[in-house]
Design an enzyme around this catalytic site. Structure first.
Site, short mmCIF file in Angstrom:
data_model
loop_
_atom_site.label_atom_id
_atom_site.label_comp_id
_atom_site.label_asym_id
_atom_site.label_seq_id
_atom_site.Cartn_x
_atom_site.Cartn_y
_atom_site.Cartn_z
CG PHE A 164 38.81 12.15 29.92
CD1 PHE A 164 38.29 11.02 30.53
CD2 PHE A 164 40.19 12.30 29.86
CE1 PHE A 164 39.14 10.07 31.10
CE2 PHE A 164 41.04 11.35 30.43
CZ PHE A 164 40.51 10.23 31.05
CG LEU A 223 38.47 0.83 29.59
CD1 LEU A 223 38.82 -0.65 29.68
CD2 LEU A 223 37.42 1.02 28.52
CB CYS A 278 31.64 6.07 25.14
SG CYS A 278 32.49 6.82 23.74
N1 LIG Z 1 32.39 9.74 20.76
C1 LIG Z 1 32.79 10.09 21.97
O1 LIG Z 1 32.13 10.83 22.68
C2 LIG Z 1 34.10 9.59 22.50
C3 LIG Z 1 34.65 10.20 23.63
C4 LIG Z 1 35.86 9.74 24.10
C5 LIG Z 1 36.50 8.69 23.48
N2 LIG Z 1 35.93 8.09 22.39
C6 LIG Z 1 36.66 6.99 21.75
O2 LIG Z 1 37.32 7.51 20.60
C7 LIG Z 1 37.36 6.54 19.54
C8 LIG Z 1 36.71 7.10 18.29
O3 LIG Z 1 35.34 7.37 18.59
P1 LIG Z 1 34.44 8.23 17.61
O4 LIG Z 1 33.15 8.47 18.34
O5 LIG Z 1 35.22 9.39 17.09
O6 LIG Z 1 34.21 7.19 16.42
P2 LIG Z 1 33.66 7.49 14.96
O7 LIG Z 1 33.04 6.23 14.50
O8 LIG Z 1 32.85 8.75 14.98
O9 LIG Z 1 34.98 7.80 14.11
C9 LIG Z 1 35.94 6.86 13.81
C10 LIG Z 1 36.43 7.10 12.39
O10 LIG Z 1 37.55 6.25 12.12
C11 LIG Z 1 37.52 5.91 10.75
N3 LIG Z 1 38.37 4.73 10.54
C12 LIG Z 1 38.20 3.46 10.98
N4 LIG Z 1 39.24 2.69 10.60
C13 LIG Z 1 40.09 3.48 9.90
C14 LIG Z 1 41.35 3.26 9.27
N5 LIG Z 1 41.94 2.06 9.30
N6 LIG Z 1 41.92 4.30 8.63
C15 LIG Z 1 41.34 5.51 8.62
N7 LIG Z 1 40.16 5.79 9.22
C16 LIG Z 1 39.55 4.78 9.85
C17 LIG Z 1 36.06 5.66 10.49
O11 LIG Z 1 35.75 5.74 9.12
C18 LIG Z 1 35.40 6.78 11.32
O12 LIG Z 1 35.16 7.93 10.54
C19 LIG Z 1 36.66 5.30 20.12
O13 LIG Z 1 37.63 4.45 20.64
C20 LIG Z 1 35.81 5.86 21.24
O14 LIG Z 1 35.58 4.92 22.26
C21 LIG Z 1 34.77 8.54 21.88
#
Ligand SMILES: NC(=O)c1ccc[n+]([C@@H]2O[C@H](COP(=O)([O-])OP(=O)(O)OC[C@H]3O[C@@H](n4cnc5c(N)ncnc54)[C@H](O)[C@@H]3O)[C@@H](O)[C@H]2O)c1
Length: 465
Positions: A164, A223, A278
């Protein structure tokens, strides 16, 4: 379930990096491996220069400096990380699908599925697999199915532990979390797995803030939380349009409404529209799920939050053009801010991209200053839209290192990100540097428009007259 000595996290992004840094800080006896398929990103996480970290968050570099190399490790060796850990977080991206069934709506789960397959292949011992990524409700059953397919006689527990944190305040949100949500199977091994994860967070958070539920409630709560937050922004933005034509002031309305304890004051700030990776994708995913289950009225309700957000960005860009005598062709326009909000270098779905694109359609010359976003990121954002060729984008968008250079000889300024430093700029000096009439379009309502008008600016702020 054995004691957790090693945690691994697949995905070193905006969630994986900061979350694991805090878990490592607060659990010095646990080794935390963060792995990613992107070697450049891992190199940046391992850089001695803290300005090179791939994620900018206040307070993050201090923590990384304290724990990296002690019990926090960044690497590209995913197999080793899987093998070593008793608990594996999946924190990879789950973007909106751009192809096939559910295109433009459903979450693309290919990266999550790849992680599950890799864990199933590499694992030689029991694992707790934690969904940290935001996922559609019932994804855990697919993950479990993939994990169990290999028939190695291993025991897998799949937990849902959505994140969150908000970008820009991630470290504080992690250290002082309102709540931690952990969903797990309601059987013996599920309960033990939940306990193991609870103990990691209990290292720094009081137990009443650690909420445990069944897996599906946990998946759906994430969600729902994002949909509710975005809905508040769209609600106040809808009112901002009405304020502009009725001489009501949106900040005054928000204050009056927010003092009702049933409504509360937070997330009632009108703006050019929400961005970030998000809100839009999670609501689209929710809309898709509702439609999938035949709940069309519920789907339409949530879809309207996105429609209103697009309307707000469009309305802002149109108002700029109209105010500037319906022509911006060849005019220099300064955009202050490119990140989707202050205190982050993340630009995903930023309103700036959309506003710049609209103005470039009108052949305006855009000069952008953002304290944390690099030129290559801006160009990638524009090129991704495919509205123009990369060469055309290069011609129409100029990257500026200094806000005063961005505004020199400009006809207008649009404030897109609420960076604190924009409030303390020398606005008298800026007025002198600009062409006249000098327009300011405040997309975040961060400036005192009456003061700016006294200087001589033509000011237009969201939801104000
Ligand atoms: N960014 C936010 O503020 C936030 C907050 C809460 C939840 N989320 C959720 O968390 C998740 C990640 O978001 P994020 O913002 O950190 O994304 P991001 O794109 O910053 O990071 C994801 C990382 O995963 C890596 N990756 C993808 N496939 C891979 C694999 N098979 N093996 C190894 N590494 C792999 C990518 O290279 C990337 O560096 C999403 O589902 C998002 O909805 C994000």
């Amino acid at each position: 379930m054995k004691e957790i000595k090693t945690i691994s996290c697949i995905g070193a992004g905006y969630v994986g990096g900061p979350t694991m840094a805090v878990i490592a800080l607060k659990n010095p006896n646990i080794r935390v491996n963060v792995v990613d398929i992107n070697p450049d990103k891992i190199k940046q996480w391992n850089s001695d220069n803290m300005d090179d970290l791939p994620v900018y968050e206040p307070g993050l570099s201090d923590i990384v400096r304290q724990v990296r190399g002690k019990n926090l490790f960044f690497s590209t060796d995913i197999e080793k990380a899987i093998d070593e850990a008793e608990m594996i977080f999946i924190s990879v991206n789950t973007p909106t699908k751009t192809y096939g069934v559910g295109k433009g709506m459903a979450a693309d789960l290919k990266y999550v599925e790849l992680c599950a397959r890799q864990i199933a292949e590499v694992a030689k011992s029991d694992k707790i697999v934690v969904e940290k990524s935001t996922l559609p409700v019932r994804t855990a059953s697919s993950i479990k199915r993939i994990l169990s397919e290999q028939n190695k006689g291993l025991n897998y527990s799949v937990l849902s532990n959505p994140e969150f944190l908000a970008e820009g305040t991630a470290i504080n949100d992690l250290l002082e979390a309102d709540r931690i949500l952990i969903g797990g199977e309601q059987n013996d091994s599920g309960k033990k797995a939940i306990e193991a994860l609870v103990s990691i967070y209990a290292a720094w958070l009081p137990s009443e803030r650690i909420l445990t539920t069944n897996v599906w409630s946990s998946e759906l709560s994430k969600l729902t939380a994002n949909a509710f937050l975005a809905q508040r922004i769209s609600s106040i933005n809808a009112i901002s349009a009405l304020c502009e034509v009725t001489e009501a002031d949106v900040d005054e309305v928000a204050r009056a409404v927010g003092m009702d304890s049933r409504i509360g004051p937070k997330f009632l700030k009108s703006s050019v529209g929400f961005g970030g990776s998000c809100f839009q994708k999670d609501i689209l995913n929710l809309v898709y799920l509702c439609r999938y289950y035949g709940l069309n009225e519920a789907a339409d309700y949530w879809e309207q939050v996105i429609i209103l957000n697009d309307y707000q960005k469009d309305r802002f860009a149109k108002k700029m053009v109209q105010s500037m005598f319906n022509t911006v062709s060849g005019k220099k326009i300064a955009l202050l801010g490119w990140a989707f909000k202050k205190d982050t270098n993340d630009t995903r779905e930023s309103a700036a991209i959309y506003v710049a694109d609209k103005l470039m359609d009108e052949q305006a010359e855009i000069h952008v200053y953002d304290p944390k976003v690099k030129k290559a990121r801006m160009m990638d954002d524009l090129n991704y839209l495919k509205t123009r060729t990369p060469e055309e984008n290069e011609q129409l968008l100029t990257f500026e290192n200094d806000p005063y250079e961005a505004v020199r000889e400009a006809h207008a300024i649009a404030i897109i990100t609420e960076w604190d430093e924009f409030k303390t700029l020398d606005w008298q000096k800026i007025y002198k540097l600009m062409k006249k009439p000098a327009f300011v379009f405040d997309g975040r309502n961060i400036l005192d428009f009456k003061d700016l008008r006294k200087i001589g600016f033509e000011v237009s702020a969201i939801g104000k007259n």
